[in-house]
Scaffold this active site. Structure first.
Site, PDB file in Angstrom:
ATOM      1  CB  CYS A 122      -0.996   0.011   1.171  1.00 25.42           C
ATOM      2  SG  CYS A 122      -2.192   1.378   1.118  1.00 25.42           S
ATOM      3  NE  ARG A 261       8.288 -11.633 -17.212  1.00 20.48           N
ATOM      4  CZ  ARG A 261       6.934 -12.116 -16.815  1.00 20.48           C
ATOM      5  NH1 ARG A 261       6.690 -13.305 -17.340  1.00 20.48           N
ATOM      6  NH2 ARG A 261       6.092 -11.433 -16.090  1.00 20.48           N
TER       7      ARG A 261
END
Length: 276
Positions: A122, A261
Site C-alpha cells: 500500500c 523477460r
C-alpha cells in the site's frame, strides 16, 4: 537446507530471515522440512520526534530507506536536508528510524503531515486528500537512452541483488542500471515500494545520475511516481503496468517498460529513449 548455514539468515549482521519447520506436500507425500522465511517487521519513520508513517519492511538498509522515502515522498528535496538518522530497536518487536530534518523542511512536513499505518502493498494508506496522491512533478527531460539488447543481461544481473529472495522466494528487488546495461547496485525488500525507496537512497548516496531503474515487480503508479521524483527517465518492470502507471508515466515523460523477460518487453510510454 545446507547445515553449514546459520539458523538465521544473517546479512551484514542484520537478521532478515528465520528457520521455520514446514510440511511440504509433494504428490501423495507429506514431509517435514526446514525452510527459510523472510522477516517482515514494522518500521516507523519518525521525523524530529514525531511518528510519520509505519511501513512493513525487511530490517535491512534502513538508512537508505529513510533517505529514499524522504526524497520520493517529497519530504526533502536533497539528502543534505537530513541532519541525522538513527536506527532504534523498539520494545514492540519493530524498529524506529529517527530522522532529524532541517527546521525549514520539518515545518513544511508538519503542514502536510499525515498519520498512516502502511502495509507491504500500500502506497497511499492514510492519505487525507486525493490531491495529495498526485504530486506536481516537472516533466522529465529526454537526456537518457538505453538499448533493449542489454535487457537480457540486466535481468540476469538482477539476481545478484536478491540474496534473501533466492532463499525465501519472498522479496522484491530494485536495481540501477548504467547506460551500458551494467547493474550499478540494488536493494531488496518484502515490499516493492520499500525496495525502490532503498534504491533511491542508494542512488543518492552513490550519486548515480545516468541510467535506468529495473524492478522485479509490477509497475504501479506509485513506482512510476517515485522513479520520476528521483529523476529516473526509464523504468523497467518484470511484470505488468497498471492503467494509472501508464497515465502518470505519460504525464511525467517517463519511459515505462513492462513484461521484461528474456527476449521480449512491452513499451508503454515514450519509446524514443529506447534503441534496439
Amino acid at each position: 537446507m545446507d547445515e553449514t548455514k546459520s539458523t538465521n539468515l544473517l546479512t551484514k549482521r542484520v537478521i532478515v530471515g528465520i528457520d521455520q519447520t514446514t510440511v511440504q506436500h509433494k504428490g501423495s507425500l507429506n514431509q517435514a522440512e526446514q525452510d527459510y522465511i523472510a522477516l517482515e517487521v514494522p518500521v516507523a519513520l519518525v521525523y524530529n520526534g514525531i511518528s510519520h508513517v509505519v511501513m512493513m519492511a525487511s530490517p535491512k538498509n534502513l538508512e537508505l530507506f529513510a533517505v529514499g522515502f524522504s526524497l520520493s515522498e517529497g519530504i526533502i528535496g536533497s539528502s543534505n536536508e537530513i541532519r541525522s538518522i538513527e536506527i532504534v530497536e523498539s520494545c514492540h518487536g519493530g524498529t524506529e528510524v529517527q530522522i532529524e530534518l532541517s527546521s525549514r523542511r520539518f515545518m513544511q512536513l508538519k503542514e502536510r503531515r499525515r498519520s498512516m499505518a502502511g502495509r507491504t502493498g500500500c502506497g497511499i494508506c492514510g492519505t487525507e486528500q486525493l490531491a495529495e496522491i498526485f504530486r506536481p512533478i516537472a516533466p522529465l527531460p529526454f537526456t537518457q537512452t538505453f538499448s533493449l539488447s542489454l535487457l537480457d543481461n540486466a535481468l540476469e544481473q538482477l539476481k545478484t541483488v536478491q540474496e534473501i529472495g533466492e532463499l525465501t522466494g519472498c522479496t522484491h528487488a530494485a536495481a540501477w542500471l548504467s547506460p551500458e546495461g551494467q547493474l550499478q547496485g540494488g536493494c531488496e525488500d518484502v515490499g516493492r515500494h520499500v525496495a525502490l525507496d532503498k534504491l533511491i537512497g542508494l542512488k543518492t548516496q552513490q550519486k548515480w545520475t545516468e541510467g535506468a531503474i529495473l524492478v522485479s515487480s509490477r509497475a504501479s503508479y506509485e513506482m512510476v511516481q517515485k522513479s520520476a521524483m528521483c529523476g529516473a527517465e526509464i523504468l523497467f518492470a518484470v511484470s505488468a503496468a497498471t492503467s494509472l502507471a501508464v497515465e502518470v508515466a505519460n504525464q511525467y515523460n517517463l519511459t515505462l517498460v513492462g513484461f521484461c523477460r528474456r527476449g521480449r518487453a512491452t513499451v508503454f510510454t515514450h519509446p524514443q529513449r529506447l534503441t534496439d
